[in-house]
Design a protein around this motif. Structure first.
Motif, PDB file in Angstrom:
ATOM      1  N   ASP A 146      -4.468   0.939   1.692  1.00 24.94           N
ATOM      2  CA  ASP A 146      -5.810   0.620   1.198  1.00 24.94           C
ATOM      3  C   ASP A 146      -6.706   1.854   1.206  1.00 24.94           C
ATOM      4  N   ALA A 147      -6.542   2.715   2.215  1.00 23.67           N
ATOM      5  CA  ALA A 147      -7.338   3.940   2.253  1.00 23.67           C
ATOM      6  C   ALA A 147      -7.002   4.835   1.063  1.00 23.67           C
ATOM      7  N   ILE A 148      -5.710   4.937   0.727  1.00 24.11           N
ATOM      8  CA  ILE A 148      -5.314   5.706  -0.452  1.00 24.11           C
ATOM      9  C   ILE A 148      -5.870   5.058  -1.717  1.00 24.11           C
ATOM     10  N   TYR A 149      -5.768   3.749  -1.807  1.00 23.23           N
ATOM     11  CA  TYR A 149      -6.255   3.009  -2.976  1.00 23.23           C
ATOM     12  C   TYR A 149      -7.756   3.239  -3.182  1.00 23.23           C
ATOM     13  N   ALA A 150      -8.493   3.380  -2.081  1.00 20.96           N
ATOM     14  CA  ALA A 150      -9.937   3.594  -2.188  1.00 20.96           C
ATOM     15  C   ALA A 150     -10.268   4.903  -2.886  1.00 20.96           C
ATOM     16  N   TYR A 151      -9.362   5.876  -2.838  1.00 16.16           N
ATOM     17  CA  TYR A 151      -9.604   7.177  -3.458  1.00 16.16           C
ATOM     18  C   TYR A 151      -9.716   7.053  -4.973  1.00 16.16           C
TER      19      TYR A 151
ATOM     20  N   ALA B 249      -2.303   4.857  -6.363  1.00 18.68           N
ATOM     21  CA  ALA B 249      -2.028   4.779  -4.928  1.00 18.68           C
ATOM     22  C   ALA B 249      -0.537   4.906  -4.651  1.00 18.68           C
ATOM     23  N   LEU B 250       0.298   4.313  -5.495  1.00 22.52           N
ATOM     24  CA  LEU B 250       1.741   4.451  -5.311  1.00 22.52           C
ATOM     25  C   LEU B 250       2.190   5.896  -5.514  1.00 22.52           C
ATOM     26  N   ALA B 251       1.587   6.595  -6.469  1.00 14.42           N
ATOM     27  CA  ALA B 251       1.948   7.999  -6.685  1.00 14.42           C
ATOM     28  C   ALA B 251       1.676   8.819  -5.431  1.00 14.42           C
TER      29      ALA B 251
END
Length: 433
Positions: free
Chosen positions: A322-327, A334-336
């Motif tokens: 979720d932290a990555i997705y927030a970027y 986010a998967l990348a």
């Protein structure tokens, strides 16, 4: 932050400016010719009244944010709108590109090798950043790699032009006005010094593609020089990226998630990033790590992702995902980041193939495809790995000639293999003299 449209960022480079003439030596020569006629006055730039009226409305908003009238006028005086950015509002690759194509270009062997080199080069810096933020080096470097290819591709569009245009035309004007005001503030404060700074069409810029408002809120002066410089300072850029993930809820020492395998007949309706269940619940339903490894604490909340359906790769994801997705709020993005970070740690990549008979191409393979198209006489420009309009048209022509359906201009394994097998085109026989 937005990952760049790499194929849309290439533009012909302007020729370098001519050097100034050498100063004259000795007294000036006396002219014997008739005096030259006076130079014609410069033609005034044609202004856009709608754009100018919009800037006039933004001026008091800038003043309310502490931007002086002198700064506002100086930074906006010569701006003219670039309406081409409006076409890009709904064309982000995270939402328009098949996932296997998107990831093939972003998580390829070249980016992994380059990222491992950056991990080694900046080992001490990343260790310090990790101690401060709790974010591991591989994740920070994965963001850097996806966002700008480790600083190589950071955008060529003038930020003030793009953001002022998006502030006055198209949808989401209010959002982009906020970004424009943040950029003006950064220029006035001295964190940024070049008003001609370039970035992505949407206003993200620097090594890890911060939007101006995010820059203003979160950027850190990692190198201690008194400025937060995410354009020319790698320490500031990597430290700021880690700070962002920390504030987004990163949990030190925890994984982002795992690739998993599903039991036969699994209910795919349970999938979704917001459909959290205790990990023990997923285990009870027969979900297991694809590599056979152990999972973390059984009561950890986890969500199941099936980005291409139950027949493709599946993932259990945790709080750090979720932290990555927030970027950048896109599942593919986010998967990348997540998958590249795994590769940077030494992982072998996905074990489950994507549900397609025509997988995507790495950047090296895209260049190979373009070289084959050039050899067959297609005027597509340089073989740079960027799949633009000319390359897609050439692919479509070859697909039609080779009977490959659909003839959609997509750069995949099928057209690359077909052109490699076809070899160079046969020249037509010469007419007898």
């Amino acid at each position: 932050m937005k990952p760049l449209l790499l194929w849309a960022l290439l533009a012909p480079q302007d020729p370098p400016p001519l050097p100034p003439p050498a100063p004259p030596v000795g007294p000036p020569a006396q002219s014997t010719s008739a005096p030259s006629p006076p130079a014609a006055p410069p033609v005034p730039v044609r202004r856009d009244p709608v754009f100018d009226a919009c800037l006039a409305k933004i001026r008091p908003l800038a003043a309310a944010r502490g931007i002086t009238a002198d700064s506002f006028d100086r930074l906006t005086a010569d701006l003219a709108p670039d309406l081409s950015v409006l076409d890009l509002l709904d064309a982000q690759p995270e939402f328009t590109t098949p996932l296997w194509d998107y990831l093939a270009g972003l998580v390829d062997d070249q980016r992994v090798a380059d990222g491992r080199a950056q991990l080694d080069l900046h080992r001490d810096l990343l260790a310090t950043v990790g101690t401060q933020s709790g974010v591991d080096p591989a994740t920070v470097v994965a963001v850097w790699g996806v966002e700008s290819d480790y600083g190589r591709v950071s955008g060529k569009r003038p930020l003030l032009v793009s953001l002022s245009t998006l502030s006055c035309f198209g949808r989401r004007q209010s959002f982009f006005r906020g970004e424009l005001l943040s950029l003006l503030g950064l220029l006035q404060s001295g964190d940024l010094r070049d008003p001609n700074l370039t970035g992505s069409w949407a206003g993200a810029f620097g090594h890890t593609q911060f939007m101006p408002s995010t820059y203003a809120r979160i950027a850190v002066d990692q190198d201690g020089d008194g400025r937060r410089d995410l354009v020319d300072s790698i320490p500031d850029a990597l430290g700021s990226t880690a700070a962002y993930l920390q504030r987004a809820g990163w949990r030190s020492g925890e994984p982002w998630g795992y690739e998993v395998k599903l039991p036969p007949g699994f209910d795919a309706s349970l999938a979704g990033r917001t459909k959290r269940r205790p990990l023990s619940d997923w285990l009870a339903r027969g979900v297991a790590r694809a590599d056979g490894g152990a999972l973390i604490t059984a009561d950890t909340p986890a969500a199941l992702l099936l980005p291409t359906g139950a027949q493709g790769p599946a993932f259990l994801v945790f709080r750090n995902y979720d932290a990555i997705y927030a970027y950048n709020a896109a599942e593919s993005y986010a998967l990348a980041i997540a998958l590249l970070s795994d590769r940077l740690r030494g992982g072998a990549g996905l074990l489950t193939p994507w549900p397609t008979d025509d997988p995507g191409l790495s950047r090296v393979q895209r260049k190979q495809l373009q070289m084959l198209l050039l050899a067959r006489g297609h005027a597509i420009g340089a073989a740079d790995g960027m799949i633009g309009t000319n390359t897609r048209r050439a692919i479509q022509a070859e697909q039609q000639a080779l009977g490959l359906l659909p003839a959609d201009g997509r750069a995949g394994q099928k057209i690359l293999t077909a052109l490699e097998r076809a070899g160079p085109p046969v020249a037509p026989p010469k007419s007898p003299p």
